[in-house]
Structure formats: structure tokens, C-alpha cells
Design an enzyme around this catalytic site. Structure first.
Site: not given
Ligand SMILES: Nc1ncnc2c1ncn2[C@@H]1O[C@H](COP(=O)(O)OP(=O)(O)OP(=O)(O)O)[C@@H](O)[C@H]1O
Length: 404
Positions: A127, A17, A23, A20
Site C-alpha cells: 500500500d 492524528l 485504524g 484510515g
């Protein structure tokens, strides 16, 4: 069952999916409960996903916070299992071509509430950016990725002011404080949110740069532009309330609680001025490109497949015909131009944004906020900004058209 595809005999990987810095997130089938969930696995094997899961656990129950189902370890990594959600705002914007102002204001209202909730639990997200807001069921926006979230209230006390900190967050959405090494607090989540609002309208931020530049260069270029850009250039095509919002946010002290209600009022005043009544977000929870299904692949093949699915996604977005985009403020049938930013020059503006930071050092050498404010007097002329904000606020609140 194949170990490569089934994690801990329970989570069957079906597709990637997203990925980053910390992860990799997969769509997986929970073989026990028989429904799809998202599994985020640590890329660096540093246990940061478990740390994130700990924070997510504290945030459970809040609207727009993904449900946390499980955490676990594999021989080489750690993972958490969370509610599966739709595309991020950044992906959805790419596929839709543009958002109308109604959608942008609804997004901003939801985003303010998500951030307020996270703050109410003692955390700052650090973030905030369009990639972190995922579209969930019933047009609810979900805030994800608490990988670098931090507690700002410890033992009932606000964390203390610090300078010379490392930069935090994503270069494009980072606040000026992050650039100049000031420890982040609640105000910085909102500075990032204003940048996100501008991006949702303009599909661009003036400091976007070539991805191939190295990080230091990107951060220092972005800082200079954020510092020097005029209001007109930054808020071009945006509602003037965005400029007021940034001005207010930058006037907040390190420990100061943002006035969440005021921020919502600002956004609602855009809606009132433009008579926007629709509360339909207009974003589709399932409108993402079909997942690439992964079948009987070993680890290398799996990796290749995921890389190519990334590329596919990119070229899919490039190929997709862009819907004709009506420039906000230049709509033939409903000329809204006076509602959008033709804001006065910095000198003329009562609610001027921060002004320019004098001096080019990106490394403040002091430990005290007041001293730093003296080094950057215009940028942090809090008194001036605070007075503007207060007078604006009283006018604003007494003006019935601004109330919802
Ligand atoms: N629950 C979810 N459902 C669907 N997709 C998700 C979910 N969580 C994350 N994603 C996708 O995976 C991407 C990466 O996830 P996330 O931001 O949590 O990873 P990260 O490594 O911490 O990212 P970053 O480097 O931005 O900090 C997201 O942008 C999103 O597209």
C-alpha cells in the site's frame, strides 16, 4: 481519571492524528513514561492492529521504521503504541504547495531504501502511497501502516504466482497487477512508488477521480487510464528516469528481486544531470497544523470534535495561500526542460513503458503467469523490456556522470 480519555489507565488521548480504513491514530501522553506517543486503535475490532504490530515488531531496528512501544486491548478493541511522527508527505505537500526536484529525488531515494528494508525482512508493503511516508526527526522518512503488508517469503520459499486475486491497496497507487487480479510481489511496491513520484511532482495523477464515485467504478476507471495513457501524458513534467523506472519495474517477473541499486542509480542520475548537491530534504518534522487538544469530552463529543478537526484540517489546507509554483522544466533562470520529459512516443522509445494492455477484461482466467503474459502480450513483453533494461543498464553504469 476519565475512562473515555485514558486508555488502560496509561494513555491519555490528546488529539487525533489520522484515520484510515482500519485504524484511528491518536496523539497520546504515556502517563508512565511521560512522553507523547502515537496510539493506533482498531476501528473494526477485528484485531488487525495487533496483526500489524506483529509485523512492525519484526521490522524493528530498521531506519525509518516507527518504534513499537506497546500493544494492548480495551474491552472493545485492540491497539498498539508507536513512535509519534510528523505529517505525511501528502499533508506536507498540501501545506508547502509544491516540492522542488531536489526534495523529490531525496524522498525517492529514502523511499527505495525503506521498501528495500521491508523486502529484506520478507515482507511486501502493498500500500505504498504518499500518506504512508511520515516525516520524522532528522528529516528521515518513516514508512507506516503495515496493516495489509504480507510475507512473500515463507519457509525460505517465495509465495507462488496466483491470478484472480482480490484487488489490494489504494486505487490511485495500485499497480496494474493489483487491478488485473495478479498476486502482488516486490515489483508492485515499486510500481506504486513510481506513481507516488509522479504525484509528488505533478500533485496529480491522471486517474484521480471524484471521491464520491463508488469503489468499483473508481478502480475500473483508474485501470483503464493506467493501461491506456501515453508516456507523455503520464510523465509530463517528470524526469525521464521515472519512465525508465516504470518500464523496468513492469518488466520484472513475479518472483524477481528488484535491482534496488539500479533504482537508486536512476534517481541519482537525475541529481547528477541537474547538479543537485543539497542533501537537505527541506521538510519540517514539526510543520503540521497544531493538534486539536481534547479536554473533558465524553465519547460522542470526542467523536464530533474529531470529525470537525478533520474538516478544519481540510479547510485549513484549502485556505492556505498556495506558493507560486515554478513548473519544473520551465524555470526562467535555469531552463531544465531538456532534462524532463519530452520523451519520445511509445513507438520511438527504446525504454517504452508497458504499452497498452490488449483486451478489456479485468479478470484473467488463468493460473499461470506465462499464460497471462500471452493474454497481455504488449503489457508484459518481458523479453523486449528486459533487453532494453539490460542495454540501458550497461550504458548507464559505464557512464561516469551517472555514478555518485
Ligand atoms: N506514528 C504516527 N505518528 C503520527 N501520525 C501518524 C502515525 N501513524 C499514523 N499516523 C497518521 O494517521 C493516519 C492513518 O494511519 P494509518 O495509515 O496507519 O491507518 P490505516 O487505518 O491503516 O490507514 P489506511 O486506510 O490508509 O490503511 C496516517 O496517514 C498519518 O497521518
Amino acid at each position: 481519571m476519565d475512562e473515555d480519555k485514558v486508555i488502560n489507565h496509561r494513555y491519555q488521548i490528546q488529539a487525533e492524528l489520522g484515520k484510515g480504513g482500519y485504524g484511528q491514530v491518536f496523539k497520546v501522553l504515556d502517563l508512565v513514561k511521560r512522553f507523547d506517543v502515537a496510539l493506533k486503535i482498531d476501528i473494526n475490532s477485528k484485531g488487525s492492529v495487533l496483526q500489524e504490530a506483529k509485523i512492525l515488531k519484526e521490522l524493528q531496528g530498521g531506519e525509518g521504521i516507527p518504534k513499537l512501544y506497546d500493544t494492548g486491548k480495551t474491552p472493545t478493541s485492540t491497539y498498539m503504541v508507536i513512535q509519534i511522527l510528523g505529517p505525511s508527505l501528502s499533508l506536507s505537500l498540501k501545506t508547502m504547495g509544491s516540492y522542488n526536484i531536489n526534495t523529490v529525488t531525496l524522498i525517492m531515494l529514502q523511499a527505495i531504501s525503506r521498501i528495500e528494508y521491508v523486502h529484506s525482512k520478507g515482507y511486501i508493503h502493498r500500500d505504498i502511497k504518499p500518506q504512508q511516508f511520515l516525516i520524522g526527526p532528522q528529516s528521515t522518512l518513516y514508512l507506516v501502516d503495515f496493516g495489509i503488508a504480507k510475507k512473500f517469503i515463507i519457509d525460505n520459499c517465495h509465495i507462488s504466482f496466483q491470478s484472480q486475486c482480490s484487488r489490494v491497496g489504494s486505487c490511485s497507487y495500485a499497480s496494474i497487477n493489483s487491478h488485473i487480479g495478479i498476486r502482488l510481489s516486490r515489483r508492485d511496491d515499486f510500481e506504486s512508488l513510481v506513481y507516488m513520484g509522479i504525484f509528488l511532482i505533478r500533485k496529480f495523477l491522471p486517474w484521480f477521480q471524484d471521491k464520491r464515485l463508488d469503489d468499483n467504478r473508481k478502480w475500473s476507471n483508474a485501470f483503464q487510464i493506467k493501461r491506456d495513457i501515453s508516456e507523455q501524458d503520464l510523465f509530463h513534467s517528470c524526469p525521464k528516469q521515472f519512465a525508465i523506472m516504470l518500464s523496468y519495474i513492469r518488466s520484472l517477473k513475479f518472483e524477481e528481486r528488484p535491482d534496488y541499486e539500479y533504482l537508486r542509480e536512476l534517481i541519482n542520475s537525475i541529481r547528477n544531470e541537474l547538479s543537485l548537491t543539497s542533501t537537505v530534504l527541506g521538510l519540517n518534522f514539526v510543520s503540521r497544523k497544531p493538534y486539536t487538544v481534547i479536554v473533558k469530552k465524553n465519547e460522542d463529543e470526542l467523536k464530533k470534535l474529531m470529525d470537525s478537526s478533520h474538516e478544519e484540517m481540510k479547510s485549513h489546507n484549502k485556505r492556505r495561500p498556495k506558493k507560486s509554483r515554478t513548473l519544473i522544466g520551465h524555470n526562467k533562470n535555469n531552463d531544465l526542460s531538456d532534462k524532463f520529459l519530452k520523451i519520445p512516443t511509445m513507438k520511438e522509445s527504446r525504454y517504452s513503458i508497458s504499452g497498452n494492455v490488449s483486451g478489456s477484461s479485468t479478470k484473467p482466467i488463468t493460473q499461470n503467469e506465462e499464460t497471462i503474459r500471452n493474454i497481455y502480450p504488449e503489457f508484459t513483453n518481458r523479453k523486449k523490456l528486459f533487453n532494453s533494461y539490460n542495454s540501458f543498464k550497461s550504458q548507464f553504469r559505464s557512464n561516469s556522470i551517472c555514478k555518485t
